[in-house]
Motif scaffolding. Structure first.
Motif, PDB file in Angstrom:
ATOM      1  N   ARG A  92      12.894  43.332  11.763  1.00 49.18           N
ATOM      2  CA  ARG A  92      12.155  43.639  12.989  1.00 49.18           C
ATOM      3  C   ARG A  92      10.868  42.819  13.063  1.00 49.18           C
ATOM      4  O   ARG A  92      10.491  42.306  14.111  1.00 49.18           O
ATOM      5  CB  ARG A  92      11.796  45.125  13.048  1.00 49.18           C
ATOM      6  CG  ARG A  92      12.967  45.990  13.432  1.00 49.18           C
ATOM      7  CD  ARG A  92      12.649  47.475  13.301  1.00 49.18           C
ATOM      8  NE  ARG A  92      13.869  48.228  13.510  1.00 49.18           N
ATOM      9  CZ  ARG A  92      14.354  48.524  14.718  1.00 49.18           C
ATOM     10  NH1 ARG A  92      13.677  48.203  15.804  1.00 49.18           N
ATOM     11  NH2 ARG A  92      15.503  49.161  14.840  1.00 49.18           N
ATOM     12  N   ASN A  93      10.201  42.732  11.915  1.00 51.20           N
ATOM     13  CA  ASN A  93       8.960  41.975  11.847  1.00 51.20           C
ATOM     14  C   ASN A  93       9.191  40.527  12.286  1.00 51.20           C
ATOM     15  O   ASN A  93       8.434  39.957  13.074  1.00 51.20           O
ATOM     16  CB  ASN A  93       8.440  42.033  10.400  1.00 51.20           C
ATOM     17  CG  ASN A  93       6.949  41.758  10.302  1.00 51.20           C
ATOM     18  OD1 ASN A  93       6.318  41.291  11.239  1.00 51.20           O
ATOM     19  ND2 ASN A  93       6.387  42.032   9.144  1.00 51.20           N
ATOM     20  N   GLN A  94      10.277  39.946  11.788  1.00 51.19           N
ATOM     21  CA  GLN A  94      10.577  38.565  12.156  1.00 51.19           C
ATOM     22  C   GLN A  94      10.964  38.425  13.612  1.00 51.19           C
ATOM     23  O   GLN A  94      10.615  37.447  14.261  1.00 51.19           O
ATOM     24  CB  GLN A  94      11.736  38.057  11.316  1.00 51.19           C
ATOM     25  CG  GLN A  94      11.319  37.674   9.935  1.00 51.19           C
ATOM     26  CD  GLN A  94      12.388  36.790   9.300  1.00 51.19           C
ATOM     27  OE1 GLN A  94      12.753  35.758   9.848  1.00 51.19           O
ATOM     28  NE2 GLN A  94      12.894  37.210   8.180  1.00 51.19           N
ATOM     29  N   GLY A  97       7.890  38.664  15.690  1.00 54.77           N
ATOM     30  CA  GLY A  97       7.154  37.405  15.561  1.00 54.77           C
ATOM     31  C   GLY A  97       7.776  36.313  16.407  1.00 54.77           C
ATOM     32  O   GLY A  97       7.075  35.549  17.073  1.00 54.77           O
TER      33      GLY A  97
END
Ligand code: FES
Ligand code: FES
Lengths: 763, 154
Positions: free
Chosen positions: A654-656, A659
């Motif tokens: 999710r973080n990627q 981003g």
């Protein structure tokens, strides 16, 4: 002075001489389908490890596993994800797994950390290695307890005999003081994904606590005793693919007065200065008066796309199905369009930095390179040393979105160190990074599409002009692909024609389609081209998915419906449906723009892709508002549906994705390098602005997990979906189709004004 | 070169430096601190942020001579692994990093914000960080982390 961290002074030989270890070596070659299926005969247990395996997983007496990985952490949580894979296969706690990253003397050559393949390729190798190790441990236990291995249970680093808790041993006890080695066994039984306990869990990243308290060491923090500081002074042709300049003279009289000044270094067109402190190196570089005879070799920026279209290029047909020409002539309705994408740069917040120690015919270089082995070869050539005498060690840097200055700065530091015979650290300035790192190339796309009577796409043509997106060291030409090499030897970058055609072919079932790439020769690519996140897929998906939208509008159909009607792949259909559902997409043909109560235009747009046409599936839906007076676009919400097969770490993923969405918006709405006839002029954050906090939308992510499918790369695919989703939303909101990136307020306003002019004329 | 006395994270340090050189270089190179980071040297990105007498300052454009006699706090002075500041804890809990290079600037700027405005709205946080750059796109998590820290401090 900060000492070298322990892991960096750890020698391979010492490790191999240590007692009590089980080592699994695995192949250095990039993993191929054949390797996955071929049987690799296990080496006899007990055979001493020789030094010729340079890729391994080691389990030691303390019940821990250490992975020596050629992959490197690039701010994407890869280290945590790789640890998860090993912990899962061995049944060890995550804390019992350590990853030692890219180091030419201690880690396998797994190729570049690029193209978001770390999990896809490196991960598979590690999983097999861990399974092989586990198998070996089970065999040891079977022998020890004199039971068949089917009678054994392995849990949390302990192997026990079923139904007999008195007979159990830890991995470490089984290994004891002995040494075992195996090569990876492609047939070692893998754990069933249904039983996964570590993989698939949103585990926190191991490195974040140290970053948060200022203990983490980035390469910018790396120091060695006796180290000096260097800066490079380059010709005015900033960022040009061909640095058309000759050094005439250097006057160092003012620089010599700086306290701490050490030496000016000159080699061909490479000029640098070395000083005792970083500040003195800065000052000395500024005080150095260097005269260049330089020729402006760049075209006017306003002519950029004409120059691209007329540049010498090699034609390569990617797809040719049916008969495009005939179908296009017969079409009930036809459209043509030209899309354009500008040069963009890496937005690494920390400029590249490296430390090099080149003495007595040997070099050690610490840098955040994406490929330590490739850099090793390039540095060897630059320095005139044997590759074996060049040791490259990866140390984490600021976020890297492709081929930024990490390799180049290593070359700079190495040349300066070689000249002064002491270790030298080079910290690039902001202007070095904005100006001199390789650029995401400008591209031009020409499309034609024809609809039949039913509003289905009958004919589709896609032509793209692009230079290569890969001029990394090791691609071709070694020192050609280091900036220092270009300056010393007056040579230009080289690369195989790669990356510009990524996602050029449409994923849809259009009966008659043609796709052709015109590979612009590297010397004609204007600015030095190389890999920026997503490579050519960023511009190609922008063009493809915008033009599909144009055809849907021309057919009077809903944009989601239109895509689904032309798509056969069920996983593709699934991500589009998932995104539409999450976004609450209302199916309708595009209607005339209306101002909302707030006096702005509002709209939504979708974009779909399958990365590289064979990997991760992404559908993105963007909602935007457009200010009619200024043309300013604000993104209010982005929904992404994402299918990358097996998910290793959902939170990391999710973080990627978040981003990628945010960086994608930044590139779509704001980023464009400017240049004059001599070189790049956008050399700081004021002239090359990126997205800021007030411009950040809500991001909603739907992960479609497929535990039994292979894990696919996830660092890049989403970014490729963003530009078209935004462009389509701007069109939905205003009726303005902006075909040149970035979609700045000025450009949107320009198209709005032109449309209004056309309306009043025809009305 | 001049001998200067700096008060950093509650301790006094004597350094020899060009008084015109920027504070960031002294913190990183003479005091071996890793919290304040070099990002642009132009006051544009916020990576080098420290607190000077409680207010946020971009140490890449603060001449070291002007910091003499004032209280300088860096990321290291805010908290440690064993005793993290609520902001540091919240950034870890929200996993508010990709490369993490911008994190120093985000935390230090937020520390100054929370002193002025203990319970900021999302909008207020975004405004306060409007000239702190993150190249990785970690913005959403950063905002969440700051809100979490504000709740914890309250
Ligand atoms: S490094 Fe100080 S603001 Fe960028
Ligand atoms: S997390 Fe990389 S710059 Fe913010």
């Amino acid at each position: 002075m900060n000492a070298c961290p322990q892991s960096l002074s750890f020698s391979r030989r010492r490790f191999l001489k240590g007692t009590g270890v089980l080592v699994v070596g695995f192949s250095l070659a990039p993993l191929t389908a054949e390797m996955l299926h071929a049987a690799a005969p296990p080496v006899d247990l007990g055979m001493a490890t020789t030094g010729n395996l340079d890729a391994w997983l080691a389990i030691t007496r303390d019940n821990t596993a250490t992975v020596y990985s050629g992959k490197v952490e690039l701010g994407t949580g890869v280290k945590t994800a790789l640890s998860q894979i090993v912990a899962e296969e061995l049944g060890l706690p995550l804390a019992g797994v350590e990853i030692i990253q890219g180091d030419t003397e201690r880690t396998p050559n797994q190729g570049y950390t690029a193209g978001s393949k770390t999990i896809q390729f490196g991960g598979v190798q590690l999983r097999k290695a861990a399974a092989t190790a586990h198998q070996a441990l089970l065999e040891l236990a079977a022998k020890h307890f004199s039971v068949p291995s089917s009678q054994l249970v392995s849990e949390s680093g302990v192997i026990r005999v079923k139904d007999d808790s008195s007979r159990q041993m830890t991995f470490g006890e089984l290994i004891g003081g002995r040494r075992f080695s195996r090569t990876v066994d492609a047939h070692a039984p893998l754990k069933n994904p249904d039983d996964y306990q570590v993989v698939g869990k949103p585990l926190p990243r191991v490195d974040i606590p140290e970053i948060a308290v200022g203990k983490f060491m980035y390469v910018q923090d790396f120091r060695v005793p006796g180290m000096l500081h260097g800066r490079v002074v380059r010709p005015p042709n900033t960022g040009a693919v061909e640095i058309n300049a000759t050094l005439e003279s250097i006057d160092d009289s003012a620089a010599r007065d700086i306290a701490g000044f050490v030496q000016v270094v000159r080699k061909g067109n490479f000029v640098g200065v070395v000083a005792q402190t970083e500040w003195a190196a800065n000052e000395a570089a500024q005080k150095l008066v260097v005269k260049w005879n330089s020729k402006p070799g760049l075209p006017d920026q306003s002519k950029l796309y004409d120059v691209l279209a007329n540049a010498p290029a090699d034609e390569k047909v990617l797809t040719n199905q049916g008969d495009f020409e005939a179908a296009f002539t017969r079409a009930a309705k036809s459209l043509t369009a030209e899309y354009r994408w500008p040069f963009q740069t890496h937005t690494s917040v920390g400029p590249s930095c490296a430390v090099a120690d080149v003495r007595n015919g040997r070099a050690t270089v610490w840098t955040a390179s994406q490929g330590v082995y490739q850099l090793q070869g390039a540095l060897a050539e630059l320095l005139g040393l044997e590759p074996d005498h060049v040791h490259v060690v990866f140390v984490e840097g600021s976020g890297c979105y492709g081929h930024n200055g990490a390799d180049d700065v290593a070359g700079d530091a190495a040349l300066l160190s070689q000249a002064v015979g002491k270790p030298v650290r080079v910290q690039w300035t902001r202007a070095d990074e904005h100006g001199w790192n390789p650029k995401g190339p400008a591209m031009m796309m020409r499309l034609k599409g024809g609809l039949d009577e039913k509003g289905q796409v009958a004919a589709w043509e896609y032509l793209v002009w692009t230079p290569t997106h890969v001029t990394r060291p090791g691609a071709i030409g070694q020192a050609h692909n280091l900036l220092a090499g270009q300056l010393v030897n007056r040579i230009t970058p080289k690369g195989p024609m790669l990356g510009g055609d990524r996602n050029a072919t449409t994923p849809y079932r259009f009966p008659n389609q043609r796709c052709v790439t015109y590979w612009i020769h590297t010397d004609n690519s204007i600015l030095r081209p190389s890999a920026l996140r997503g490579l050519g897929s960023f511009a190609n998906v922008f063009a493809n998915e915008s033009f599909v939208d144009e055809l849907a509008a021309a057919a009077g159909q809903d944009a989601v419906q239109f895509r689904l009607a032309h798509l056969a792949d069920p996983r593709g259909v699934a991500v589009i449906n998932a995104a539409a559902k999450q976004a609450g997409w209302e199916r309708r043909a595009r209607s005339a723009p209306k101002l909302t109560a707030d006096g702005v235009y509002a709209g939504r747009g979708i974009s779909y892709l399958r990365y590289e046409n064979l990997n991760t599936y992404v559908a993105a839906i963007a909602e935007v508002v457009v200010e009619p007076k200024t043309g300013a676009v604000r993104v209010t919400r982005v929904v992404v549906a994402h299918d990358c097969g097996l998910v290793i770490n959902p939170d990391g993923l999710r973080n990627q994705i978040e981003g990628a969405v945010i960086q994608g918006i930044s590139r779509t709405l704001k980023e464009e390098l400017t240049f004059n006839n001599t070189g790049i002029t956008s050399l700081d954050w004021a002239t090359y602005p990126i997205i800021t906090f007030p411009e950040i939308p809500e991001v909603e992510i739907v992960l479609l997990d497929h535990p039994h499918e292979p894990a696919l790369g996830a660092g890049e695919p989403t970014i490729a979906a963003v530009a078209a989703a935004l462009g389509n939303a701007v069109f939905d909101a205003t009726g303005a189709r902006v075909r040149t990136g970035p979609l700045t307020s000025q450009r949107v306003k320009g198209v709005l004004t032109a449309n209004a002019g056309a309306m009043s004329k025809s009305g | 070169m001049t001998r200067l006395n700096l008060k950093v994270n509650g301790k006094s340090h004597s350094v020899t430096a060009d008084p015109q050189s920027m504070l960031l270089y002294v913190l990183r190179n003479d005091l071996a601190l890793r919290g304040p980071r070099f990002g642009c040297g132009l006051g544009q990105c916020g990576a080098c942020t420290v607190l000077i007498d409680g207010a946020q300052a971009r140490s890449c454009v603060v001449p070291v001579s002007s910091a003499v006699g004032r209280s300088i706090v860096t990321l290291e002075g805010l908290g440690t692994l064993d005793h993290p500041h609520p902001l540091q804890k919240a950034f870890i809990q929200e996993q508010a990093a990709q490369c993490g290079y911008c994190m120093n600037g985000m935390i230090m700027t937020a520390a100054a914000l929370l002193k002025r405005s203990p319970n900021p709205s999302d909008e207020r946080i975004k405004q306060a960080l409007a000239s702190n750059l993150c190249g990785c796109g970690t913005h959403l998590r950063i905002v969440r982390a700051i809100k979490r820290a504000a709740r914890e401090i309250a």
